[in-house]
Write an enzyme that holds these catalytic residues in place. Structure first.
Site, short mmCIF file in Angstrom:
data_model
loop_
_atom_site.label_atom_id
_atom_site.label_comp_id
_atom_site.label_asym_id
_atom_site.label_seq_id
_atom_site.Cartn_x
_atom_site.Cartn_y
_atom_site.Cartn_z
N LYS A 10 27.64 12.15 26.28
CA LYS A 10 26.74 11.38 27.15
C LYS A 10 25.94 12.34 28.01
CE LYS A 10 29.03 12.09 31.27
NZ LYS A 10 28.52 12.99 32.30
N ASP A 136 34.90 8.71 33.98
CA ASP A 136 33.86 8.66 32.94
C ASP A 136 34.30 7.94 31.66
OD1 ASP A 136 31.88 9.98 34.24
OD2 ASP A 136 32.02 11.85 33.10
O1 C5P Z 1 37.99 10.96 37.28
P1 C5P Z 1 37.82 12.37 36.86
O2 C5P Z 1 39.14 13.04 36.57
O3 C5P Z 1 36.84 12.55 35.77
O4 C5P Z 1 37.19 13.16 38.12
C1 C5P Z 1 37.39 14.53 38.36
C2 C5P Z 1 37.25 14.80 39.85
O5 C5P Z 1 35.90 14.66 40.27
C3 C5P Z 1 38.04 13.87 40.72
O6 C5P Z 1 39.35 14.35 40.92
C4 C5P Z 1 37.25 13.90 42.04
O7 C5P Z 1 37.58 15.03 42.79
C5 C5P Z 1 35.80 14.07 41.56
N1 C5P Z 1 35.08 12.79 41.48
C6 C5P Z 1 34.63 12.19 42.65
N2 C5P Z 1 33.96 10.99 42.59
C7 C5P Z 1 33.71 10.41 41.38
C8 C5P Z 1 34.15 11.01 40.18
C9 C5P Z 1 34.82 12.21 40.27
O8 C5P Z 1 34.85 12.71 43.76
N3 C5P Z 1 33.06 9.26 41.35
#
Ligand code: C5P
Length: 298
Positions: A10, A136
């Protein structure tokens, strides 16, 4: 019998950060778009419970730290399956690249495991399992052009944009999403750019150039990572009509009015950078193409 699935990448055509939530995540409004660059995910049912993962060409871990492994375990547990799943990943999407390669693989495993093992799991269950795996992941179950709100995990499918050629450039550095969000200056809610707002309201036939999208993560990433800045500037100098960081990077995507400009950009990129030609995929095109017959790679 092994089934092979395409796990598409994506890009974020727009990414607006609206503040920090009580759970520490950032509140987002982002426009996701499926693109044709993909990994291959081979899934084989196992008679005994458990998950096996291999990544023959490398490019991702082969243990539980791989989100695809965790996805398999979660969906098997949820469905109380008495069989297991063997996963074979062939990686092409650059890792740590803002293209959601790992998240897409996890979604392909959720969706494909249900199919190959005949699991009794609803679409809603898959979306909830996906959101628990990562912000995501739910988008990859939906695909096409979609708005992501909340952590980026609440997905609203939108009118399809016409298919468009797009260039993805991996600057050759890997970036931690958590670190990029942590370095971000405080942001507050703003209206969506007019083109993105029109698309959300149902306008069709818009081109990426007309969306007026931006990415709030771009500034901190360009400041902290000179290789990303070099790629960004080279694409701009070659005359790209759009140059934008995808997600938290490091991949930068670009649109060109003339193919000549794209080849010029390709020859002026830093040597560590890798350029991929791809196209945007609608939701229906993504769904039609996500099952690959055995032995067919592309
Ligand atoms: O959810 P995911 O593991 O992909 O996100 C990785 C990191 O990115 C999270 O631990 C967080 O620190 C940050 N993040 C965030 N806000 C979001 C998505 C991700 O702060 N909407």
């Amino acid at each position: 019998m092994t089934e092979i699935y395409r796990s598409f990448a994506k890009i974020n055509l727009h990414l607006q950060v609206e503040g920090v939530r009580a759970d520490g995540y950032h509140e987002l409004r982002t426009l996701f778009q499926t693109v044709s660059l993909h990994d291959l995910v081979g899934l084989t049912p196992l008679e005994a419970p458990g998950v096996e993962l291999s990544v023959p060409g490398g490019g991702a871990p082969e243990d539980e730290s791989n989100l695809a492994f965790r996805a398999a375990r979660e969906v098997l547990d949820f469905a109380a399956a008495d069989r297991g799943l063997k996963i074979e990943l062939r990686k092409r999407i650059p890792a740590g690249g803002g293209l959601g390669g790992g998240s897409g693989n996890a979604a392909a495993v959720l969706w494909g495991a249900r199919e190959v093992l005949g699991l009794d799991v609803s679409d809603g269950d898959l979306l909830r399992l996906a959101a628990d795996l990562g912000a995501d992941v739910p988008f990859f179950l939906v695909g096409g052009t979609a708005l992501g709100v909340g952590r980026g995990d609440q997905i609203e499918p939108l009118a399809e944009l016409p298919e468009q050629e797009i260039f993805l450039v991996d600057p050759g550095v890997s970036i931690s999403t958590a670190e990029v969000f942590a370095a971000l200056e405080p942001q507050s809610p703003r209206p969506l750019p007019p083109g993105v707002a029109a698309l959300v309201e149902g306008e069709r036939a818009m081109r990426i150039e007309d969306l007026g999208g931006f990415n709030d993560l771009e500034k901190p990433v360009l400041e902290a990572f000179p290789p990303v800045r070099s790629v960004y500037n080279a694409l701009r100098r070659a005359g790209a009509s759009v140059v934008r960081l995808s997600g938290s990077g490091a991949t930068v995507f670009a649109c060109f009015a003339e193919s000549q400009q794209a080849s010029e950009a390709g020859s002026n990129l830093p040597s560590e950078a890798k350029m991929y030609s791809a196209r945007t995929l609608s939701r229906s095109a993504m769904r039609a193409a996500r099952s690959a017959a055995d032995g067919e790679g592309d």
